[in-house]
Design an enzyme around this catalytic site. Structure first.
Site: not given
Ligand code: ASP
Length: 337
Positions: A13, A56-58, A88-89
């Site tokens: 993010t 995106d860290s997902s 952050t995920d």
């Protein structure tokens, strides 16, 4: 000579921009650095680089952990510390994984990110990046992989994401924070690991992902447990149990576990509770687990348990050695005596 820090941008993010459909997408590093002009006058030597693919860290995978570790290894001698900008995920997973990968670490590796993109007026990203940099450049030289978020520095492999909306999105329930940022940065020296005298950085790159996480719930079905335990190629299972490590005492459940242990599958017991530790034998409901050969995860977070198990299974062939190391604190990730 000013201390030098390398910023490694992976996505999340913190660097996202809004697409036409309103959804947030990762953005290039230049945009991130431009949004924090204070970095130019902070007095440290700052360089930056980004992963080939900003994610995106997902979408995090062990492959990307290796990419991050490779950068740290390649640039290790040139810098006094490293700041990893990360979504952050899965930040707590990456911080835990890096802690196991980077043996003999003597410099700070600080992961940070934000809940609001840097381009937004109220973004928490600016403060997080600036403080993370100050910590990474500090002469205190914390020899650990850490997470900095909303005024607190946590040991990475003790951290967990607890909020999808608050700025203080991370907590470390079983170990106090290593530093607090207010008007000054207060380091809690007695809680920070000591660098190993004369140790050189050694990077472990192998992960075995043939593991499963089985979260217990009242009413859990026999088919589900058996299906997981009988998964082909399975090497380890982390069971998220109740309270101090308790599980249902139905015979079919033990039979499924016993049968898996008989096939050399390693089973680790961690608690669903946020705080506290597994204490096998405290209740009858956990005695049988120990008898079967289930190992205690003590007070490991699920993020540390998953990454530690994948790291150990990827690094050592000998099942007994993996078992012994699973119950040993390697990087301050769990209580141990
Ligand atoms: N989905 C984002 C990520 O983890 C969330 C964030 O960065 O806060 O990459």
């Amino acid at each position: 000579m000013n201390n030098k820090v390398l910023i490694i941008y992976t996505g999340g993010t913190i660097g996202m921009v809004q697409g036409k459909d309103g959804s947030l997408r990762p953005f290039a590093l230049e945009g991130v650095l431009e949004a924090v002009p204070q970095l130019q006058s902070c007095g440290y030597g700052i360089d930056s680089c980004q992963l080939d693919e900003i994610i995106d860290s997902s979408n995090m995978t062990p492959r990307v952990w290796v990419d991050i570790a490779n950068i740290i290894e390649r640039e290790y001698e040139k810098y006094d510390g490293f700041v990893v900008l990360h979504g952050t995920d899965t930040m707590a997973y990456t911080a835990s994984a890096l802690s196991f990968m980077l043996e003999g670490l003597s410099k700070p590796v600080v992961l940070t990110g934000s809940q609001l993109p840097l381009g937004m007026l109220r973004s928490d990203g600016r403060e997080n990046i600036i403080a993370a940099l100050e910590i990474a450049a500090s002469p205190v030289r914390i020899p650990e992989v850490c997470i900095f978020f909303e005024n607190r520095l946590y040991r990475g492999n003790r951290s967990t994401k607890v909020s999808a909306e608050n700025f203080d999105a991370f907590k470390s329930y079983n170990y106090p924070s290593l530093a607090k940022v207010g008007i000054e940065i207060t380091y809690k020296h007695h809680l920070i690991m000591k660098a190993q005298e004369g140790a050189n950085l050694k990077v472990h790159r192998n992960f075995n992902t043939h593991i499963a996480v089985l979260k217990l719930f009242p009413g859990i079905g026999r088919e589900l447990v058996e299906a997981i335990m009988k998964t082909e190629g399975l090497r380890g299972v982390i069971i998220e149990t109740y309270g101090s490590g308790n599980a249902l005492t139905e015979e079919w459940f033990f039979e499924a576990l016993r049968e898996a242990v008989g096939r050399n599958v390693i089973i680790l017991d961690v608690t669903q509770c946020k705080a506290g530790s597994v204490k096998l034998r405290q209740y009858a409901a956990s005695c049988d687990m120990e008898q079967i050969g289930v190992l205690s995860g003590h007070d490991l977070t699920i993020e540390a348990a998953v990454t530690k198990m994948m790291h150990l299974l990827g690094t050592y062939d000998d099942t007994d050695q993996v078992k012994r190391l699973l119950e040993t604190s390697l990087r301050g990730e769990m209580e141990w005596n």
